[in-house]
Design an enzyme around this catalytic site. Structure first.
Site, PDB file in Angstrom:
ATOM      1  N   ASP A 131      -9.287   9.642  -4.631  1.00  0.00           N
ATOM      2  CA  ASP A 131     -10.542  10.146  -5.566  1.00  0.00           C
ATOM      3  C   ASP A 131     -10.149   9.534  -7.090  1.00  0.00           C
ATOM      4  O   ASP A 131     -10.867   9.969  -8.014  1.00  0.00           O
ATOM      5  CB  ASP A 131     -10.521  11.657  -5.445  1.00  0.00           C
ATOM      6  N   TYR A 155      -2.598   2.064 -10.762  1.00  0.00           N
ATOM      7  CA  TYR A 155      -2.749   2.498  -9.380  1.00  0.00           C
ATOM      8  C   TYR A 155      -4.145   2.579  -9.096  1.00  0.00           C
ATOM      9  O   TYR A 155      -4.815   1.940  -8.122  1.00  0.00           O
ATOM     10  CB  TYR A 155      -1.848   3.603  -9.023  1.00  0.00           C
ATOM     11  N   LYS A 159      -6.838   0.285  -6.854  1.00  0.00           N
ATOM     12  CA  LYS A 159      -7.587   0.945  -5.660  1.00  0.00           C
ATOM     13  C   LYS A 159      -8.856   0.651  -5.750  1.00  0.00           C
ATOM     14  O   LYS A 159      -9.609   0.254  -4.888  1.00  0.00           O
ATOM     15  CB  LYS A 159      -7.230   2.319  -5.440  1.00  0.00           C
TER      16      LYS A 159
HETATM   17  N1  LIG Z   1      -1.154  10.101  -0.894  1.00  0.00           N
HETATM   18  C1  LIG Z   1      -2.115  10.746  -1.236  1.00  0.00           C
HETATM   19  O1  LIG Z   1      -2.296  11.617  -1.623  1.00  0.00           O
HETATM   20  C2  LIG Z   1      -3.371   9.838  -0.958  1.00  0.00           C
HETATM   21  C3  LIG Z   1      -4.651  10.352  -1.384  1.00  0.00           C
HETATM   22  C4  LIG Z   1      -5.780   9.698  -1.120  1.00  0.00           C
HETATM   23  C5  LIG Z   1      -5.488   8.464  -0.634  1.00  0.00           C
HETATM   24  N2  LIG Z   1      -4.476   7.801  -0.529  1.00  0.00           N
HETATM   25  C6  LIG Z   1      -4.495   6.409   0.022  1.00  0.00           C
HETATM   26  O2  LIG Z   1      -3.863   6.674   1.397  1.00  0.00           O
HETATM   27  C7  LIG Z   1      -2.997   5.182   1.868  1.00  0.00           C
HETATM   28  C8  LIG Z   1      -1.606   5.794   2.304  1.00  0.00           C
HETATM   29  O3  LIG Z   1      -1.249   6.532   1.070  1.00  0.00           O
HETATM   30  P1  LIG Z   1       0.311   6.927   1.601  1.00  0.00           P
HETATM   31  O4  LIG Z   1       0.545   8.128   0.662  1.00  0.00           O
HETATM   32  O5  LIG Z   1       0.501   7.373   2.817  1.00  0.00           O
HETATM   33  O6  LIG Z   1       1.271   5.822   0.962  1.00  0.00           O
HETATM   34  P2  LIG Z   1       2.598   5.767   1.140  1.00  0.00           P
HETATM   35  O7  LIG Z   1       3.166   4.962   0.098  1.00  0.00           O
HETATM   36  O8  LIG Z   1       3.412   6.730   1.851  1.00  0.00           O
HETATM   37  O9  LIG Z   1       2.797   4.417   2.434  1.00  0.00           O
HETATM   38  C9  LIG Z   1       2.340   3.191   2.151  1.00  0.00           C
HETATM   39  C10 LIG Z   1       2.541   2.405   3.479  1.00  0.00           C
HETATM   40  O10 LIG Z   1       2.180   1.032   3.029  1.00  0.00           O
HETATM   41  C11 LIG Z   1       3.138   0.097   3.424  1.00  0.00           C
HETATM   42  N3  LIG Z   1       2.848  -1.280   2.587  1.00  0.00           N
HETATM   43  C12 LIG Z   1       3.115  -1.263   1.315  1.00  0.00           C
HETATM   44  N4  LIG Z   1       2.871  -2.570   1.052  1.00  0.00           N
HETATM   45  C13 LIG Z   1       2.531  -3.424   2.202  1.00  0.00           C
HETATM   46  C14 LIG Z   1       2.042  -4.613   2.267  1.00  0.00           C
HETATM   47  N5  LIG Z   1       1.850  -5.353   1.317  1.00  0.00           N
HETATM   48  N6  LIG Z   1       1.828  -4.838   3.691  1.00  0.00           N
HETATM   49  C15 LIG Z   1       1.946  -4.014   4.701  1.00  0.00           C
HETATM   50  N7  LIG Z   1       2.464  -2.751   4.460  1.00  0.00           N
HETATM   51  C16 LIG Z   1       2.419  -2.319   3.077  1.00  0.00           C
HETATM   52  C17 LIG Z   1       4.449   0.849   3.072  1.00  0.00           C
HETATM   53  O11 LIG Z   1       5.509   0.120   3.762  1.00  0.00           O
HETATM   54  C18 LIG Z   1       4.227   2.284   3.581  1.00  0.00           C
HETATM   55  O12 LIG Z   1       4.466   2.494   4.792  1.00  0.00           O
HETATM   56  C19 LIG Z   1      -3.063   4.333   0.398  1.00  0.00           C
HETATM   57  O13 LIG Z   1      -4.094   3.401   0.543  1.00  0.00           O
HETATM   58  C20 LIG Z   1      -3.427   5.493  -0.614  1.00  0.00           C
HETATM   59  O14 LIG Z   1      -3.830   4.744  -1.563  1.00  0.00           O
HETATM   60  C21 LIG Z   1      -3.312   8.597  -0.666  1.00  0.00           C
END
Ligand SMILES: NC(=O)c1ccc[n+]([C@@H]2O[C@H](COP(=O)([O-])OP(=O)(O)OC[C@H]3O[C@@H](n4cnc5c(N)ncnc54)[C@H](O)[C@@H]3O)[C@@H](O)[C@H]2O)c1
Length: 352
Positions: A131, A155, A159
């Site tokens: 969001d 960031y 996105k």
């Molecule tokens: N955490 C939140 O509150 C939230 C909310 C909405 C959306 N998101 C989205 O959800 C997704 C996951 O978020 P999260 O909190 O689990 O993130 P996280 O940081 O916990 O995990 C990200 C994962 O991506 C992997 N990664 C990073 N770069 C990489 C690359 N170049 N190639 C392959 N793997 C790679 C990392 O090793 C890690 O395991 C993201 O796209 C984030 O933008 C997160």
């Protein structure tokens, strides 16, 4: 379903992988294993016959093409990303690379797969977003799927860019693309640089609990397992070309949330010398460009796909605090690898 999950060793991706395996899906987890990854998050499924893992970078297009060609997924679900806003302030480069170039590389590999004629019918690309791309709200209103994009941090800008690429690959090349934009997640296995684990661990150890600014920033909180359910539902039943907002209908100020955590700790640790844990709260300088309020309207996914959050923020937060209490070895191991759970990031470049 044959599901290729990127970023499946991270916080949300690992929840998706665990739930997908439980549901009988076959999963290929593609993760570069950056600092934020943790294979312990998926230890429970690591030996499952329906689970495969590849340590790969999503920016490596030939590798992505090879993995997709060999695995023949019904869906590529892209969760791999650099995700910590504070880090994006200190060093945006990695965010541009993984979040934008990595998404481009996956979209191209998916397009080639579809063009080859070997893709299963219904092959789709599900891009996971946030969001935060919509920017900041005033005291009223909610983000809908039609809200304009107004990202404010490196960031969220990265996105937002990747969301635009996903859209263009559908409009221009006809790839079956779905995008979901979700609010803040919390729950087990979240890397201890994000607000909730930072607060829990600081409180447990009797250190200052840092709150940015006045603690009046408002976020909508969703339990990570509910998000994982929503993602699997969208991957199976979502309508091609649509975007869906996913949220918890649980707006709280950061201060309210931190106090909620402190109350759970007070209840659970009746002999702790740090009670009341609230007394550890310390207001620290705000994050540059800190968005004031996010609120997600998730009517569409509720109405069209029948999804709803199943856990209230009070119950989910209690479960989360208990998980961190009962799984100290999980976060101690991260600290053991040299990660300083008390170090603040993102102060480097203030606005001039
Ligand atoms: N955490 C939140 O509150 C939230 C909310 C909405 C959306 N998101 C989205 O959800 C997704 C996951 O978020 P999260 O909190 O689990 O993130 P996280 O940081 O916990 O995990 C990200 C994962 O991506 C992997 N990664 C990073 N770069 C990489 C690359 N170049 N190639 C392959 N793997 C790679 C990392 O090793 C890690 O395991 C993201 O796209 C984030 O933008 C997160």
């Amino acid at each position: 379903m044959r599901l290729m999950v990127t970023g499946g060793a991270g916080f949300i991706g690992s929840a998706v992988v665990r739930r997908a395996i439980d549901a009988g899906d076959t999963v290929l987890n593609v993760d570069k294993l950056t600092y934020a990854a943790n294979l312990d998050n998926i230890a429970s499924v690591a030996d499952h016959p329906n689970y495969q893992f590849s340590q790969s970078d999503i920016c490596d297009m030939p590798k992505m093409a090879q993995l997709i060609t060999e695995f023949k997924p019904d869906c590529v679900m892209n969760l791999a990303a650099e995700t910590h806003v504070d880090r994006s302030i200190d060093g945006p480069g990695a965010f541009i690379q993984t979040n934008i170039v990595g998404t481009y590389s996956l979209l191209e590999a998916s397009r080639e797969f579809r063009k080859s004629g070997n893709a299963p019918s219904g092959f789709r690309f599900h891009h996971i977003s946030t969001d935060e791309v919509f920017g900041s709200l005033g005291p009223t209103g909610e983000f809908t799927e039609d809200s304009p994009y107004q990202p404010n941090s490196p960031y969220s800008a990265a996105k937002a860019s990747s969301d635009m690429l996903a859209r263009a690959w559908r409009e221009t090349f006809g790839l079956d693309v779905i995008v979901t934009n979700c609010s803040n997640n919390y729950g087990p296995y979240q890397f201890p640089e994000k607000l909730i684990p930072v607060v829990i661990i600081a409180a447990l150890e009797g250190r200052d609990i840092p709150i940015y600014g006045k603690g009046d920033n408002i976020r909508d909180w969703l339990y990570v397992e509910d998000h994982a359910d929503a993602l699997l539902l969208v991957a199976r039943k979502g309508k091609s070309g649509e975007t869906y907002n996913v949220g918890g209908r649980a707006e709280r100020t950061n201060l309210e949330l931190v106090k909620m955590i402190c109350t759970v700790l007070d209840d659970e640790l009746s002999n702790s010398p740090h009670r009341p844990h609230e007394s550890l709260i310390k207001f620290v300088s705000d994050r540059p460009g800190h968005d004031h309020r996010y609120a997600i309207n998730c009517d569409k996914i509720e109405r069209e796909l029948g999804w709803q959050p199943s856990v209230s923020v009070e119950e989910g937060m209690r479960q989360t605090v208990l998980w961190y209490l009962n799984n100290k070895e999980w976060w101690e191991a991260i600290r053991g690898k040299g990660f300083d759970v008390a170090k603040r990031q993102g102060l480097g470049q203030q606005k001039s």
